[in-house]
Design a protein around this motif. Structure first.
Motif, PDB file in Angstrom:
ATOM      1  N   ALA A 152       0.636  -1.428   0.001  1.00  9.44           N
ATOM      2  CA  ALA A 152      -0.137  -0.042  -0.051  1.00  9.44           C
ATOM      3  C   ALA A 152       0.916   1.356  -0.091  1.00  9.44           C
ATOM      4  CB  ALA A 152      -1.160   0.043   1.207  1.00  9.44           C
ATOM      5  N   ASP A 153       0.468   2.196  -0.721  1.00 14.12           N
ATOM      6  CA  ASP A 153       1.269   3.529  -0.737  1.00 14.12           C
ATOM      7  C   ASP A 153       0.956   4.400   0.546  1.00 14.12           C
ATOM      8  OD1 ASP A 153       0.356   3.472  -4.184  1.00 14.12           O
ATOM      9  OD2 ASP A 153       2.287   2.793  -3.425  1.00 14.12           O
ATOM     10  N   SER A 154       1.943   5.044   0.895  1.00 11.44           N
ATOM     11  CA  SER A 154       1.499   6.067   2.152  1.00 11.44           C
ATOM     12  C   SER A 154       0.639   7.116   1.459  1.00 11.44           C
ATOM     13  CB  SER A 154       2.816   6.394   2.691  1.00 11.44           C
ATOM     14  OG  SER A 154       3.345   7.409   2.076  1.00 11.44           O
ATOM     15  N   ARG A 155      -0.253   7.280   2.366  1.00 14.18           N
ATOM     16  CA  ARG A 155      -1.040   8.585   1.850  1.00 14.18           C
ATOM     17  C   ARG A 155      -0.312   9.762   1.791  1.00 14.18           C
ATOM     18  NH1 ARG A 155      -6.426   7.765   0.541  1.00 14.18           N
ATOM     19  NH2 ARG A 155      -7.541   9.781   1.027  1.00 14.18           N
ATOM     20  N   LEU A 159      -0.069  11.984  -1.634  1.00 17.02           N
ATOM     21  CA  LEU A 159      -0.169  13.630  -1.374  1.00 17.02           C
ATOM     22  C   LEU A 159       0.767  14.442  -2.203  1.00 17.02           C
ATOM     23  CD1 LEU A 159      -2.721  15.155  -0.555  1.00 17.02           C
ATOM     24  CD2 LEU A 159      -1.509  15.665   1.556  1.00 17.02           C
ATOM     25  N   ASN A 160       1.958  14.166  -1.646  1.00 15.88           N
ATOM     26  CA  ASN A 160       3.176  14.851  -2.322  1.00 15.88           C
ATOM     27  C   ASN A 160       3.203  14.802  -3.821  1.00 15.88           C
ATOM     28  OD1 ASN A 160       5.562  16.144  -1.957  1.00 15.88           O
ATOM     29  ND2 ASN A 160       6.685  14.070  -2.117  1.00 15.88           N
ATOM     30  N   ALA A 161       2.853  13.410  -4.184  1.00 15.51           N
ATOM     31  CA  ALA A 161       2.864  13.262  -5.666  1.00 15.51           C
ATOM     32  C   ALA A 161       1.816  14.128  -6.394  1.00 15.51           C
ATOM     33  CB  ALA A 161       2.658  11.825  -5.929  1.00 15.51           C
ATOM     34  N   THR A 162       0.864  14.266  -5.784  1.00 16.92           N
ATOM     35  CA  THR A 162      -0.424  15.204  -6.464  1.00 16.92           C
ATOM     36  C   THR A 162       0.057  16.453  -6.550  1.00 16.92           C
ATOM     37  OG1 THR A 162      -1.749  13.616  -5.289  1.00 16.92           O
ATOM     38  CG2 THR A 162      -2.683  15.563  -6.302  1.00 16.92           C
ATOM     39  N   PHE A 163       0.915  16.937  -5.797  1.00 15.16           N
ATOM     40  CA  PHE A 163       1.252  18.174  -5.642  1.00 15.16           C
ATOM     41  C   PHE A 163       2.282  18.724  -6.560  1.00 15.16           C
ATOM     42  CE2 PHE A 163      -1.728  20.147  -3.275  1.00 15.16           C
ATOM     43  CZ  PHE A 163      -2.015  19.755  -2.049  1.00 15.16           C
ATOM     44  N   ARG A 164       3.293  17.617  -6.757  1.00 11.19           N
ATOM     45  CA  ARG A 164       4.625  17.961  -7.435  1.00 11.19           C
ATOM     46  C   ARG A 164       4.622  17.428  -8.895  1.00 11.19           C
ATOM     47  NH1 ARG A 164       8.736  17.131  -3.426  1.00 11.19           N
ATOM     48  NH2 ARG A 164       8.635  18.790  -1.818  1.00 11.19           N
ATOM     49  N   VAL A 165       3.854  16.461  -9.132  1.00 13.86           N
ATOM     50  CA  VAL A 165       3.884  15.904 -10.534  1.00 13.86           C
ATOM     51  C   VAL A 165       3.778  16.925 -11.659  1.00 13.86           C
ATOM     52  CG1 VAL A 165       1.236  15.523 -10.881  1.00 13.86           C
ATOM     53  CG2 VAL A 165       2.983  13.808 -11.720  1.00 13.86           C
ATOM     54  N   LYS A 166       4.602  16.955 -12.536  1.00 14.86           N
ATOM     55  CA  LYS A 166       4.600  18.067 -13.608  1.00 14.86           C
ATOM     56  C   LYS A 166       3.864  17.484 -14.877  1.00 14.86           C
ATOM     57  CE  LYS A 166       8.909  19.676 -12.430  1.00 14.86           C
ATOM     58  NZ  LYS A 166       9.902  18.737 -11.959  1.00 14.86           N
ATOM     59  N   ASN A 167       3.855  16.037 -15.322  1.00 16.82           N
ATOM     60  CA  ASN A 167       3.007  15.945 -16.549  1.00 16.82           C
ATOM     61  C   ASN A 167       2.207  14.637 -16.508  1.00 16.82           C
ATOM     62  OD1 ASN A 167       3.921  17.782 -18.382  1.00 16.82           O
ATOM     63  ND2 ASN A 167       5.998  16.699 -18.690  1.00 16.82           N
ATOM     64  N   ALA A 268      -8.867   7.265  -6.338  1.00 19.53           N
ATOM     65  CA  ALA A 268      -7.808   6.408  -6.012  1.00 19.53           C
ATOM     66  C   ALA A 268      -7.079   6.025  -7.311  1.00 19.53           C
ATOM     67  CB  ALA A 268      -8.262   5.371  -5.130  1.00 19.53           C
ATOM     68  N   VAL A 269      -7.631   5.980  -8.286  1.00 23.98           N
ATOM     69  CA  VAL A 269      -6.916   5.326  -9.681  1.00 23.98           C
ATOM     70  C   VAL A 269      -6.206   6.521 -10.169  1.00 23.98           C
ATOM     71  CG1 VAL A 269      -7.168   4.514 -11.714  1.00 23.98           C
ATOM     72  CG2 VAL A 269      -8.705   3.475 -10.073  1.00 23.98           C
ATOM     73  N   CYS A 270      -6.794   7.699 -10.023  1.00 24.49           N
ATOM     74  CA  CYS A 270      -5.927   8.884 -10.565  1.00 24.49           C
ATOM     75  C   CYS A 270      -4.823   9.137  -9.659  1.00 24.49           C
ATOM     76  CB  CYS A 270      -7.038  10.168 -10.572  1.00 24.49           C
ATOM     77  SG  CYS A 270      -8.223   9.947 -11.633  1.00 24.49           S
ATOM     78  N   ARG A 271      -4.972   8.875  -8.354  1.00 22.20           N
ATOM     79  CA  ARG A 271      -3.641   9.105  -7.531  1.00 22.20           C
ATOM     80  C   ARG A 271      -2.796   8.113  -7.772  1.00 22.20           C
ATOM     81  NH1 ARG A 271      -7.345   9.904  -2.897  1.00 22.20           N
ATOM     82  NH2 ARG A 271      -7.373   7.841  -2.451  1.00 22.20           N
TER      83      ARG A 271
END
Lengths: 402, 367
Positions: A152-155, A159-167, A268-271
């Motif tokens: 399981a991915d940590s929450r 969250l970090n990824a959602t904010f920082r992802v570029k493309n 969840a899938v989008c995340r």
């Protein structure tokens, strides 16, 4: 159409029972257990009906199953469970988990969940799911042994990824917006519906007072007496009819609630996609910087400021052997990195492909289900009006005989 | 027509049977034979140094001979209506004078000159005058005629004549006092029944009035929630493709339901609520009438006791009182019959409105 479990097996959640037991902290608790019955569907064999297998499960076991499925199949929009606690309650409904109406609706929701999983082309083949339905003892241990919790991915990471992802893939961004909108609009709708139901209940019930007064009044009237009395009876019928009407509407609300929770599954899938994409971007970045380091070391030029560079300028440069060693290490790392990047890319692309396929499947299901739900809602309203017409036509007759 | 005027005048020989009165009264009720048409409309505000008040236009159309002209238009204020009512009560203490709208409503906290208040009052005043016009006796009352025809200054000067307010109050006080004194000895069975009936009726009608208001209030709250319900579906349809049309359709239907609910509420407030309110007032009036009747009988009884030997006087009194009693009976029965019919029609209308609403709902939903 793939062969899914639902076609081979009849699954029902047929009963609910109150149980008491001891929980993890050795304190007594009351909970509800649900009976799952399964029966293999024979292809038209003479008279012989397969025996029914059954076992009991409680809500927390369903939750465990779902968590397992979400982690193991992150590219699938996993069907949601019915709500844990009663929400969107209007005054007549009880918010109590032990309330028989709530338990009944939950039973239906759990059965629905199992059927959805069983009819999903991918999920239905899962062994853990199969043993959930068939293996009474030791199932929990089996699930835990898969070690899915580790995957399981940590929450926080997510969250970090959602904010920082570029493309991120544009489609997923759109999907995320859509699921946010869906969630907000359905919860608003359910809230208002609950209020409307409350008010409607009030209107109907006050009419019941007419029945009593009419009856009392008819006692002192001669010609008007019969008409009043029978009209009063119809008013009572009218007031009582709202209970069934609103109970039916609760099922409609439950159908909407399912899709409210489905929105969370979509998110969840989008995340997951964002996480993978971010991972990819980080890996690529890492690789680029290593390549750069390599180049600097090889050519001796410092393109970017680095503390190492400064210190080496101040304290003397390294020996060529040291440089050589470093270069080798870097080159190894770069090769590793490139392979990793390749596989991550592949993973990402696969993920997007399979996720998107399931999302398309989901969209069709959603459109179909919601359309049917809306139609059934309209049918409910029509029947409510028909009942109203009947009652008032009767009442009108009584009044005209006064 | 001549038979009716005979009823008014004192004729010792002919006992009038209540049933014949009823027949004549019913006859009178036919709209085609109505010869007096009154409307109350056009409220206007008047501001003077001392006060602000509203006048209403009262238009009368008639074919009766005793009226000099066939059309009249005058302006009257609430005070004038009060004056008319008290004159009628004075002249006919045991007839049922229709109720006037109250001076002001306490619980509603409605401002004295709000549009809603004025309109409700106007409708009630219109009803008041028409009920008088329909009444076989009251319609020929002289003060009534003056009310309908006199100019403002004529009316003021006419008002100044006649017994003062205090004497009229005295009459009602005496009536209440005599009933408190422990009931009337020789009250005929019929009127005791009426009293009992009125007590229960008054109770029930008050409760019905409350119920109807409560229903109205609940419907209004329902309507308010529904107003929000429709637009949510429209909002949702903006995020969807496939099901957008279905959602918009649902939103549309919900809005139609809203409109239908509005109609239903309007039906209640136009038909049921005013009628129930009118009958709440009526029940008070009827109790008053019964008390006055008792008082008159009380007078008769005491006179009978006192003048036991003077046969002629007693006969005179008896007959007079007897006539009055009959008249009261007649008025009561006639009104009761009329009222039942009214009630029935009113409720039929209201229920038809409801049925229509339900049918409308159905039609809308089927779309």
């Amino acid at each position: 159409m793939e062969d899914c479990l639902a076609k081979k097996m009849e699954i029902t959640v047929s009963e609910a029972e109150k149980r008491t037991g001891r929980n993890a902290m050795n304190m007594q608790e009351t909970y509800t257990a649900y009976l799952i019955e399964t029966r293999a569907v024979e292809s038209q064999s003479e008279g012989q009906c397969a025996p029914v297998d059954s076992l009991w499960r409680r809500y927390s076991e369903f939750e465990l199953l779902r968590n397992y499925l979400s982690v193991t199949y992150p590219h699938i929009v996993v069907p949601p469970l019915p709500e844990k606690r009663a929400d969107f309650v209007w005054h007549k409904l009880s918010a109590d988990n032990m309330d028989p109406d709530f338990v009944e609706r939950r039973r239906i929701g759990l059965e629905n969940f199992l059927l959805r999983v069983a009819s999903h082309p991918v999920l239905c083949q899962d062994k853990i799911f199969y043993s959930f339905l068939t293996q009474e003892g030791g199932w929990k241990e089996m699930v835990n042994e898969t070690g899915f919790q580790l995957k399981a991915d940590s929450r926080l990471k997510a969250l970090n990824a959602t904010f920082r992802v570029k493309n991120p893939d544009k489609r997923f961004t759109e999907l995320k917006h859509y699921s946010d909108e869906l969630q907000s609009v359905i919860s608003h709708l359910l809230r208002v519906r609950a209020r409307v139901a409350d008010r409607l209940y009030g209107v109907y019930k006050v009419h019941g007072n007419y029945g009593r007064v009419f009856s009392e009044w008819s006692a002192i009237e001669k010609e008007m007496g019969d008409g009043l009395q029978s009209a009063g009876h119809h008013m009572d019928v009218y007031a009582a009819s709202i209970d069934d009407i609103l109970e039916e509407e609760e099922h409609y609300a439950d159908q909407l609630k399912e899709y409210l929770f489905y929105a969370e599954a979509l998110r969840a899938v989008c995340r997951k996609h964002e996480l993978m994409q971010y991972d990819l971007e980080m890996a690529a970045q890492d690789l680029t910087s290593k390549k750069q380091q390599c180049e600097e070391l090889a050519t001796g030029t410092v393109r970017t400021f680095s503390l190492k560079g400064m210190t080496s300028k101040l304290f003397g440069q390294e020996t060529p052997e040291q440089r050589e060693a470093k270069l080798k290490v870097l080159e190894e790392q770069i090769q590793e990195g490139e392979e990793q990047l390749k596989s991550k890319n592949l993973e990402g692309r696969d993920f997007v492909k399979s996720a998107w396929a399931d999302i398309e499947r989901f969209k069709e299901q959603k459109n179909h289900d919601l359309k049917e739900a809306l139609i059934s809602y309209a049918v409910m309203q029509i029947s409510m009006c028909k009942k109203g017409i009947q009652v008032w036509t009767n009442a009108k007759e009584c009044f005209s005989k006064m | 027509d001549t038979s009716l005027s005979e009823v008014n005048s004192f004729s010792p020989s002919m006992p009038i049977s209540p049933s014949s009165m009823i027949n004549q009264y019913k006859f009178e009720d036919e709209p085609e034979l109505r010869d007096l048409f009154i409307t109350v409309d056009d409220p206007e505000s008047h501001i003077t140094a001392i006060e602000t008040f509203i006048t209403y236009r009262v238009v009368t159309k008639t074919s009766r001979g005793e009226f000099d002209s066939s059309e009249y238009e005058v302006r009257r204020r609430y005070q004038d209506f009060l004056w008319l009512k008290s004159k009628l009560e004075e002249a006919h203490p045991t007839l049922i004078i229709p109720p006037l709208p109250e001076k002001f409503i306490m619980k509603g906290m409605v401002e004295r000159f709000s549009d809603e208040f004025i309109e409700t009052r106007r409708k009630a005043l219109h009803k008041f005058l028409n009920r008088i016009a329909d009444h076989p006796t009251l319609t020929f009352n002289e003060d009534f005629k003056i009310f309908l025809t006199a100019q403002a200054w004529e009316l003021s000067s006419h008002k100044k004549q006649g017994p003062g307010l205090l004497s009229r109050m005295g009459q009602t006080v005496r009536a209440v006092a005599s009933s408190v004194r422990g009931g009337v000895k020789n009250r005929p069975e019929m009127f005791t029944e009426m009293n009992n009936y009125m007590e229960t009726f008054s109770q029930k009608i008050n409760v019905l009035d409350k119920i109807a208001h409560r229903i109205y209030k609940e419907e209004r709250e329902y309507f308010n929630e529904m107003k929000e319900y429709g637009p949510i579906h429209t909002l949702w349809s903006a995020s969807e493709e496939d099901i957008a049309d279905s959602l918009k359709g649902v939103a549309c239907c919900i809005d139609k339901c809203c409109k239908a609910t509005e109609k239903r509420m309007a039906g209640l407030s136009e038909n049921l609520l005013p009628i129930l309110h009118e009958y709440v007032l009526y029940s008070e009036i009827l109790m008053g009438v019964l008390k006055r009747r008792d008082q008159i009988q009380g007078e008769l009884d005491s006179k009978v006791d006192a003048l036991a030997n003077k046969k002629t006087e007693k006969d005179l009194f008896s007959e007079e009182i007897g006539k009055l009693e009959d008249k009261v009976e007649c008025a009561n029965n006639a009104l009761k019959a009329d009222w039942d019919r009214w009630k029935q029609n009113m409720q039929c209308d209201m229920r038809s409105t409801f049925t229509n609403v339900a049918e409308n709902n159905l039609r809308y939903y089927e779309e």
